[in-house]
Design a protein around this motif. Structure first.
Motif, short mmCIF file in Angstrom:
data_model
loop_
_atom_site.label_atom_id
_atom_site.label_comp_id
_atom_site.label_asym_id
_atom_site.label_seq_id
_atom_site.Cartn_x
_atom_site.Cartn_y
_atom_site.Cartn_z
N GLU A 139 -129.31 18.57 0.49
CA GLU A 139 -129.75 17.19 0.72
C GLU A 139 -128.62 16.39 1.35
OE1 GLU A 139 -132.77 15.86 -0.06
OE2 GLU A 139 -133.57 17.63 -1.07
N GLY A 140 -128.98 15.42 2.14
CA GLY A 140 -128.04 14.46 2.70
C GLY A 140 -128.64 13.08 2.57
N THR A 141 -127.99 12.22 1.78
CA THR A 141 -128.55 10.91 1.48
C THR A 141 -127.47 9.85 1.63
OG1 THR A 141 -129.98 11.95 -0.18
CG2 THR A 141 -129.75 9.57 -0.29
N GLU A 142 -127.82 8.73 2.26
CA GLU A 142 -126.89 7.60 2.28
C GLU A 142 -126.88 6.93 0.94
OE1 GLU A 142 -126.97 4.69 5.34
OE2 GLU A 142 -126.20 6.11 6.81
N GLY A 175 -122.33 5.56 2.70
CA GLY A 175 -121.76 6.81 3.18
C GLY A 175 -122.73 7.94 2.90
N LEU A 176 -122.57 9.02 3.60
CA LEU A 176 -123.46 10.16 3.45
C LEU A 176 -122.96 11.06 2.34
CD1 LEU A 176 -125.92 11.64 4.62
CD2 LEU A 176 -124.32 12.87 6.11
N SER A 177 -123.83 11.33 1.36
CA SER A 177 -123.54 12.28 0.29
C SER A 177 -124.30 13.57 0.58
CB SER A 177 -124.00 11.72 -1.07
OG SER A 177 -123.24 10.60 -1.43
N ALA A 193 -125.29 4.17 -5.71
CA ALA A 193 -126.65 3.64 -5.75
C ALA A 193 -127.34 4.00 -4.44
CB ALA A 193 -126.63 2.12 -5.94
N PRO A 194 -128.66 4.09 -4.46
CA PRO A 194 -129.37 4.51 -3.25
C PRO A 194 -129.42 3.46 -2.16
CG PRO A 194 -130.92 4.07 -5.03
CD PRO A 194 -129.55 3.97 -5.62
N ASP A 195 -129.17 2.18 -2.50
CA ASP A 195 -129.17 1.13 -1.47
C ASP A 195 -128.36 -0.06 -1.96
OD1 ASP A 195 -130.98 -0.79 -2.93
OD2 ASP A 195 -132.43 0.82 -2.62
#
Length: 127
Positions: free
Chosen positions: A68-71, A57-59, A29-31
């Motif tokens: 892209e790098g998203t937590e 964690g960083l994806s 999930a994004p948050d």
């Protein structure tokens, strides 16, 4: 110290048994707020016996040609293979991503007591 499996009849840990009807579903999930909402809905609706929420964690991934790098918050859901299609459908309704991660992994075995608990928690509720 004995390495023999214990049984539930003795009130101790149960033996490792095959579990071809239990699956683990991985997503994210994004948050944390949305992760908690997804977990709440899936457990309350008896689609998942349990949902574990990990730490952010960083994806890293390619999206439309761009790195892209998203937590993200990892989600680990335990259910039965019978309930997995309904869980995935509900997860896709709740999830904001265009292409959310959904991986269904077979469980080769586990403790009798835990597997029985997963099965009992995910029984489809009758109207």
């Amino acid at each position: 110290m004995s390495s023999a499996p214990h049984t539930e009849a003795t009130g101790q840990r149960s033996a490792l048994v095959p579990a071809n009807d239990v699956v683990v579903i991985l997503s994210n999930a994004p948050d944390m707020l949305l992760a908690k909402r997804i977990a709440h809905v899936l457990v309350e609706e008896h689609l998942a016996a349990c949902v574990n929420l990990g730490t952010a964690g960083l994806s890293m991934y390619m999206w439309e040609g761009t790195l892209e790098g998203t937590e993200e918050i990892p989600l680990t859901m335990k259910t039965t293979s019978e309930r997995a299609p309904a869980l995935v459908a509900r997860l896709l309704q709740l999830h904001p991503y265009e292409v959310p991660e959904v991986l269904v992994l077979p469980v080769s075995g586990g403790s009798t007591s835990y597997l029985d608990w997963v099965r009992s928690q995910t029984l489809q509720q009758r109207p």
